[in-house]
Design a protein around this motif. Sequence first.
Motif, PDB file in Angstrom:
ATOM      1  N   ARG A   8      41.266 -35.405 -26.194  1.00 50.83           N
ATOM      2  CA  ARG A   8      41.583 -35.730 -27.633  1.00 50.83           C
ATOM      3  C   ARG A   8      40.312 -36.173 -28.228  1.00 50.83           C
ATOM      4  NH1 ARG A   8      45.837 -40.900 -26.975  1.00 50.83           N
ATOM      5  NH2 ARG A   8      47.479 -39.487 -26.014  1.00 50.83           N
ATOM      6  N   GLY A   9      39.140 -35.498 -27.750  1.00 50.41           N
ATOM      7  CA  GLY A   9      37.775 -35.241 -27.827  1.00 50.41           C
ATOM      8  C   GLY A   9      37.130 -37.036 -27.474  1.00 50.41           C
ATOM      9  N   GLN A  10      37.451 -37.522 -26.585  1.00 49.72           N
ATOM     10  CA  GLN A  10      37.089 -39.215 -26.458  1.00 49.72           C
ATOM     11  C   GLN A  10      36.075 -39.424 -25.806  1.00 49.72           C
ATOM     12  OE1 GLN A  10      40.342 -41.716 -26.977  1.00 49.72           O
ATOM     13  NE2 GLN A  10      40.419 -41.807 -28.773  1.00 49.72           N
ATOM     14  N   THR A  11      35.337 -39.949 -25.111  1.00 47.86           N
ATOM     15  CA  THR A  11      33.905 -40.080 -24.247  1.00 47.86           C
ATOM     16  C   THR A  11      34.955 -40.239 -23.312  1.00 47.86           C
ATOM     17  OG1 THR A  11      32.435 -40.810 -25.650  1.00 47.86           O
ATOM     18  CG2 THR A  11      32.183 -41.081 -23.716  1.00 47.86           C
ATOM     19  N   ARG A  12      35.108 -39.467 -22.206  1.00 47.57           N
ATOM     20  CA  ARG A  12      35.498 -39.934 -20.812  1.00 47.57           C
ATOM     21  C   ARG A  12      35.069 -41.500 -19.796  1.00 47.57           C
ATOM     22  NH1 ARG A  12      39.672 -37.416 -17.934  1.00 47.57           N
ATOM     23  NH2 ARG A  12      39.207 -35.274 -19.654  1.00 47.57           N
ATOM     24  N   SER A  13      35.095 -42.100 -19.142  1.00 46.50           N
ATOM     25  CA  SER A  13      34.107 -43.142 -18.633  1.00 46.50           C
ATOM     26  C   SER A  13      34.498 -42.506 -17.183  1.00 46.50           C
ATOM     27  CB  SER A  13      35.731 -44.600 -18.248  1.00 46.50           C
ATOM     28  OG  SER A  13      36.471 -44.205 -17.815  1.00 46.50           O
ATOM     29  N   SER A  14      33.327 -42.900 -16.559  1.00 43.62           N
ATOM     30  CA  SER A  14      32.817 -42.878 -15.429  1.00 43.62           C
ATOM     31  C   SER A  14      33.781 -43.257 -14.142  1.00 43.62           C
ATOM     32  CB  SER A  14      31.800 -43.323 -14.286  1.00 43.62           C
ATOM     33  OG  SER A  14      31.800 -45.009 -14.959  1.00 43.62           O
ATOM     34  N   LYS A  15      34.698 -43.971 -14.227  1.00 41.69           N
ATOM     35  CA  LYS A  15      36.148 -44.245 -13.454  1.00 41.69           C
ATOM     36  C   LYS A  15      36.747 -42.944 -13.402  1.00 41.69           C
ATOM     37  CE  LYS A  15      39.201 -47.801 -12.072  1.00 41.69           C
ATOM     38  NZ  LYS A  15      39.266 -49.338 -11.778  1.00 41.69           N
ATOM     39  N   ALA A  16      37.428 -42.685 -15.046  1.00 36.68           N
ATOM     40  CA  ALA A  16      38.076 -41.567 -15.327  1.00 36.68           C
ATOM     41  C   ALA A  16      37.584 -40.279 -15.031  1.00 36.68           C
ATOM     42  CB  ALA A  16      38.374 -41.303 -17.473  1.00 36.68           C
ATOM     43  N   LEU A  20      39.429 -37.565 -12.488  1.00 35.92           N
ATOM     44  CA  LEU A  20      39.835 -35.688 -12.629  1.00 35.92           C
ATOM     45  C   LEU A  20      39.135 -35.726 -11.721  1.00 35.92           C
ATOM     46  CD1 LEU A  20      40.501 -34.110 -14.534  1.00 35.92           C
ATOM     47  CD2 LEU A  20      38.354 -34.432 -15.987  1.00 35.92           C
ATOM     48  N   ILE A  21      38.419 -35.661 -10.480  1.00 31.11           N
ATOM     49  CA  ILE A  21      37.445 -34.647  -9.435  1.00 31.11           C
ATOM     50  C   ILE A  21      38.161 -34.921  -8.550  1.00 31.11           C
ATOM     51  CG2 ILE A  21      35.062 -34.093  -8.457  1.00 31.11           C
ATOM     52  CD1 ILE A  21      33.823 -35.466 -11.137  1.00 31.11           C
ATOM     53  N   ARG A  22      38.777 -35.923  -8.417  1.00 30.18           N
ATOM     54  CA  ARG A  22      39.496 -36.793  -6.987  1.00 30.18           C
ATOM     55  C   ARG A  22      41.031 -35.808  -7.156  1.00 30.18           C
ATOM     56  NH1 ARG A  22      39.593 -41.332  -7.383  1.00 30.18           N
ATOM     57  NH2 ARG A  22      41.601 -41.443  -8.329  1.00 30.18           N
ATOM     58  N   GLU A  23      41.423 -35.871  -8.317  1.00 31.11           N
ATOM     59  CA  GLU A  23      42.722 -35.140  -8.840  1.00 31.11           C
ATOM     60  C   GLU A  23      42.595 -33.912  -8.476  1.00 31.11           C
ATOM     61  OE1 GLU A  23      44.069 -36.751 -12.313  1.00 31.11           O
ATOM     62  OE2 GLU A  23      45.078 -38.501 -11.637  1.00 31.11           O
ATOM     63  N   ALA A  24      41.580 -33.082  -8.752  1.00 29.81           N
ATOM     64  CA  ALA A  24      41.222 -31.467  -8.875  1.00 29.81           C
ATOM     65  C   ALA A  24      41.291 -31.046  -7.502  1.00 29.81           C
ATOM     66  CB  ALA A  24      40.504 -31.192 -10.074  1.00 29.81           C
ATOM     67  N   ALA A  25      40.267 -31.682  -7.046  1.00 27.70           N
ATOM     68  CA  ALA A  25      40.375 -31.946  -5.233  1.00 27.70           C
ATOM     69  C   ALA A  25      41.468 -31.543  -4.245  1.00 27.70           C
ATOM     70  CB  ALA A  25      38.739 -32.580  -4.744  1.00 27.70           C
ATOM     71  N   ARG A  26      42.341 -32.836  -4.681  1.00 30.82           N
ATOM     72  CA  ARG A  26      43.885 -32.436  -4.218  1.00 30.82           C
ATOM     73  C   ARG A  26      44.625 -31.368  -4.990  1.00 30.82           C
ATOM     74  NH1 ARG A  26      44.942 -39.213  -5.126  1.00 30.82           N
ATOM     75  NH2 ARG A  26      43.863 -39.823  -2.781  1.00 30.82           N
ATOM     76  N   ALA A  27      44.532 -31.200  -5.811  1.00 33.80           N
ATOM     77  CA  ALA A  27      45.279 -29.843  -6.574  1.00 33.80           C
ATOM     78  C   ALA A  27      45.210 -28.482  -4.942  1.00 33.80           C
ATOM     79  CB  ALA A  27      45.445 -29.791  -7.632  1.00 33.80           C
ATOM     80  N   ALA A  28      43.131 -28.110  -4.752  1.00 31.33           N
ATOM     81  CA  ALA A  28      43.000 -27.443  -4.007  1.00 31.33           C
ATOM     82  C   ALA A  28      42.764 -28.015  -2.971  1.00 31.33           C
ATOM     83  CB  ALA A  28      41.307 -27.346  -4.202  1.00 31.33           C
ATOM     84  N   GLY A  29      43.573 -28.856  -2.150  1.00 33.89           N
ATOM     85  CA  GLY A  29      43.576 -28.772  -0.782  1.00 33.89           C
ATOM     86  C   GLY A  29      43.038 -29.937  -0.447  1.00 33.89           C
ATOM     87  N   GLY A  36      32.608 -38.392  -2.356  1.00 36.21           N
ATOM     88  CA  GLY A  36      32.623 -37.988  -1.155  1.00 36.21           C
ATOM     89  C   GLY A  36      32.273 -36.189  -0.616  1.00 36.21           C
ATOM     90  N   LEU A  37      32.462 -35.502  -2.467  1.00 28.87           N
ATOM     91  CA  LEU A  37      32.444 -34.302  -2.221  1.00 28.87           C
ATOM     92  C   LEU A  37      30.541 -33.768  -2.381  1.00 28.87           C
ATOM     93  CD1 LEU A  37      35.543 -33.227  -4.607  1.00 28.87           C
ATOM     94  CD2 LEU A  37      34.578 -32.217  -3.039  1.00 28.87           C
ATOM     95  N   ARG A  38      30.673 -35.381  -3.774  1.00 22.81           N
ATOM     96  CA  ARG A  38      28.627 -34.642  -3.514  1.00 22.81           C
ATOM     97  C   ARG A  38      28.096 -35.171  -1.852  1.00 22.81           C
ATOM     98  NH1 ARG A  38      25.357 -39.331  -7.152  1.00 22.81           N
ATOM     99  NH2 ARG A  38      23.666 -38.314  -7.769  1.00 22.81           N
ATOM    100  N   LYS A  39      28.725 -35.792  -1.321  1.00 22.63           N
ATOM    101  CA  LYS A  39      28.296 -36.250   0.191  1.00 22.63           C
ATOM    102  C   LYS A  39      28.292 -35.259   1.111  1.00 22.63           C
ATOM    103  CE  LYS A  39      28.620 -39.189   4.152  1.00 22.63           C
ATOM    104  NZ  LYS A  39      29.298 -40.497   4.429  1.00 22.63           N
ATOM    105  N   ALA A  40      29.430 -34.772   0.641  1.00 24.31           N
ATOM    106  CA  ALA A  40      29.835 -33.487   1.511  1.00 24.31           C
ATOM    107  C   ALA A  40      28.328 -32.020   1.587  1.00 24.31           C
ATOM    108  CB  ALA A  40      31.368 -32.866   1.876  1.00 24.31           C
ATOM    109  N   ARG A  41      28.444 -32.284  -0.118  1.00 27.92           N
ATOM    110  CA  ARG A  41      27.618 -30.977  -0.467  1.00 27.92           C
ATOM    111  C   ARG A  41      26.048 -31.439  -0.034  1.00 27.92           C
ATOM    112  NH1 ARG A  41      26.563 -25.914  -0.446  1.00 27.92           N
ATOM    113  NH2 ARG A  41      25.660 -25.740  -2.267  1.00 27.92           N
ATOM    114  N   ALA A  42      26.043 -32.414   0.027  1.00 25.38           N
ATOM    115  CA  ALA A  42      24.364 -32.916   0.326  1.00 25.38           C
ATOM    116  C   ALA A  42      24.173 -32.478   2.262  1.00 25.38           C
ATOM    117  CB  ALA A  42      24.178 -34.417   0.064  1.00 25.38           C
TER     118      ALA A  42
END
Length: 102
Positions: A8-16, A20-29, A36-42
């Motif tokens: 809807r064009g509204q600001t997304r909270s950091s928690k949201a 969103l990132i966690r759900e996308a990661a799960r969808a990718a297996g 966790g993704l940031r840490k793994a990349r580091a």
Amino acid sequence: MTYLATARGQTRSSKALGTLIREAARAAGIEKSAHGLRKARAVALAEAGATTHQIAAWTGHVSLKEVEHYTRATQRRAAVVGIEQERNVANTSAQSEKHGEK
């Protein structure tokens, strides 16, 4: 500052955004959170020999002190692995000589 808006064009909270990132990661297996993704990349970058500045650029860390946590852990692990590899080579050589092999 808004990084990602909602449908809807509204600001997304950091928690949201994290959800969103966690759900996308799960969808990718991948069973990891945004952190966790940031840490793994580091860690992967540190293991590949990236500098703290390069890791910070990739992961968005502001402080090099935060990044040094990953590089220190990787350096300790590499030191232990290096010692173990040297021992294995020495043991293999000694066993070969003992059995008359070259």
